[in-house]
Design an enzyme around this catalytic site. Structure first.
Site, PDB file in Angstrom:
ATOM      1  CB  ALA A   1      -0.930   0.007   1.213  1.00  7.70           C
ATOM      2  CE  LYS A   2       4.893   0.835  -4.234  1.00  5.38           C
ATOM      3  NZ  LYS A   2       3.988  -0.331  -4.420  1.00  5.38           N
ATOM      4  NE  ARG A   3      -2.536   2.560   3.028  1.00  5.67           N
ATOM      5  CZ  ARG A   3      -3.400   2.698   2.039  1.00  5.67           C
ATOM      6  NH1 ARG A   3      -3.151   3.574   1.073  1.00  5.67           N
ATOM      7  NH2 ARG A   3      -4.514   1.987   1.999  1.00  5.67           N
TER       8      ARG A   3
END
Length: 261
Positions: free
Chosen positions: A89-91
Site C-alpha cells: 500500500a506504500k503508506r
C-alpha cells in the site's frame, strides 16, 4: 502471537506472488467471482513455492467497496493456507493518520507486512514499526524502486552518494532499533531491475529482508541471495497475459530453480 512474518518468510522459498487483479481478464458473466476462485486456487497450487503473497492495494481500491471486500477475503484465504501476506500500500503519513494506517493493516492482520514511503521521515514511520513489533509483522521501506523514473529523485547526488544510499543509511538505523534476529522487522524495497544498486544495498543493509519487485514483466533477472524476496506479479498471476494455473505452476518452478542458485 501466532505466525511471525520475519521468521516465516526467512524459512520459505524466496518467491513472492504479486496479486494485481484485473477483472476484465476473467471470462464469463461474473468476473469478480471467477477472479476470486482463480486467486484462491493459484495461492493453494503455489503455496509450497512461495515466501509470501503481496496484495497491491491500488487494484482492489479501484473496484470500490466490492474490491475492499474481495481483498479481505483473499487475505483471509492466504492466511488459511499458511501464507504470509504483504500489504503493498506504500503508506506514509504523520501522527494519528499513520497510526490509523498501521491499525488497518499490521494490527488488523498480525504476522503480515506493509510497504511504506520514507519521505516524511522517522516520526511518520514510527507507528508502523511499533505495530509490526507488537503484531509479529514487518515493514518494507521504499529505498530504490524498480521503475525507470526512480532515477529522477532516487539517484540525485547527496554529498557524494545517490539519495537512495542516504535513505539506506537511515533505514540501517531503524533496522538496528527493531531487531528480529538474525534479521530485522525493518526491510527495504529494492528493485531487481537495478542489479548494481541491489548489490550495493545488500552490503549496506545486511540484516534487512529485501522485497525485490521487477521479476518477469519488468525484466529483472532472478538471482539467489540471502534475504532477497523476489516478487513476480503479471508473469506469475497472469502468465502469458491471462489466468492460467498450469502455466503459473511452470513459471513458479522455473523461478524457484533460478533462485536456488
Amino acid at each position: 502471537m501466532g505466525l511471525d512474518f520475519v521468521f516465516e518468510v526467512a524459512a520459505r522459498p524466496p518467491l513472492v506472488l504479486g496479486v494485481d487483479p484485473r477483472p476484465a481478464w476473467h471470462p464469463g458473466p461474473e468476473p469478480l467471482a471467477h477472479l476470486e476462485r482463480y486467486a484462491a486456487e493459484l495461492m493453494e497450487a503455489l503455496a509450497a513455492d512461495l515466501a509470501a503473497v503481496k496484495f497491491q492495494y491500488a487494484f482492489f481500491e479501484a473496484l470500490g467497496g466490492t474490491g475492499w471486500e474481495l481483498l479481505e477475503r483473499l487475505v483471509a484465504t492466504a492466511r488459511v493456507l499458511g501464507l504470509p501476506v504483504i500489504h503493498d500500500a506504500k503508506r506514509g503519513d504523520i501522527g494519528s493518520t499513520a497510526e490509523a494506517y498501521a491499525r488497518a493493516t499490521l494490527a488488523r492482520w498480525p504476522g503480515s507486512a506493509l510497504t511504506v514511503n520514507p519521505y516524511l521521515g522517522g516520526d511518520a514511520l514510527a507507528p508502523f514499526f511499533e505495530a509490526a513489533a507488537a503484531s509479529g509483522g514487518a515493514v518494507f521501506v521504499l529505498v530504490k524502486t524498480s521503475n525507470p523514473g526512480s532515477a529522477d529523485l532516487q539517484d540525485l547526488d547527496v554529498g557524494g552518494k545517490p539519495l537512495y544510499r542516504r535513505v539506506a543509511e537511515q533505514v540501517g538505523a531503524w533496522v538496528e532499533a527493531w531487531p528480529a534476529e538474525p534479521w530485522s522487522r525493518v526491510g527495504a524495497v529494492v528493485g531487481g531491475t537495478h542489479p548494481e544498486a541491489l548489490a550495493a544495498l545488500r552490503a549496506d543493509l545486511p540484516r534487512s529482508l529485501f522485497l525485490v519487485p521487477g521479476l518477469g514483466a519488468q525484466g529483472a533477472e532472478p538471482r539467489p541471495g540471502a534475504g532477497l524476496l523476489w516478487s513476480a506479479s503479471r508473469s506469475l498471476f497472469y502468465p502469458g497475459g491471462r489466468p492460467d494455473l498450469d502455466e503459473a505452476r511452470r513459471q513458479a518452478e522455473a523461478y524457484r530453480r533460478a533462485l536456488a542458485g
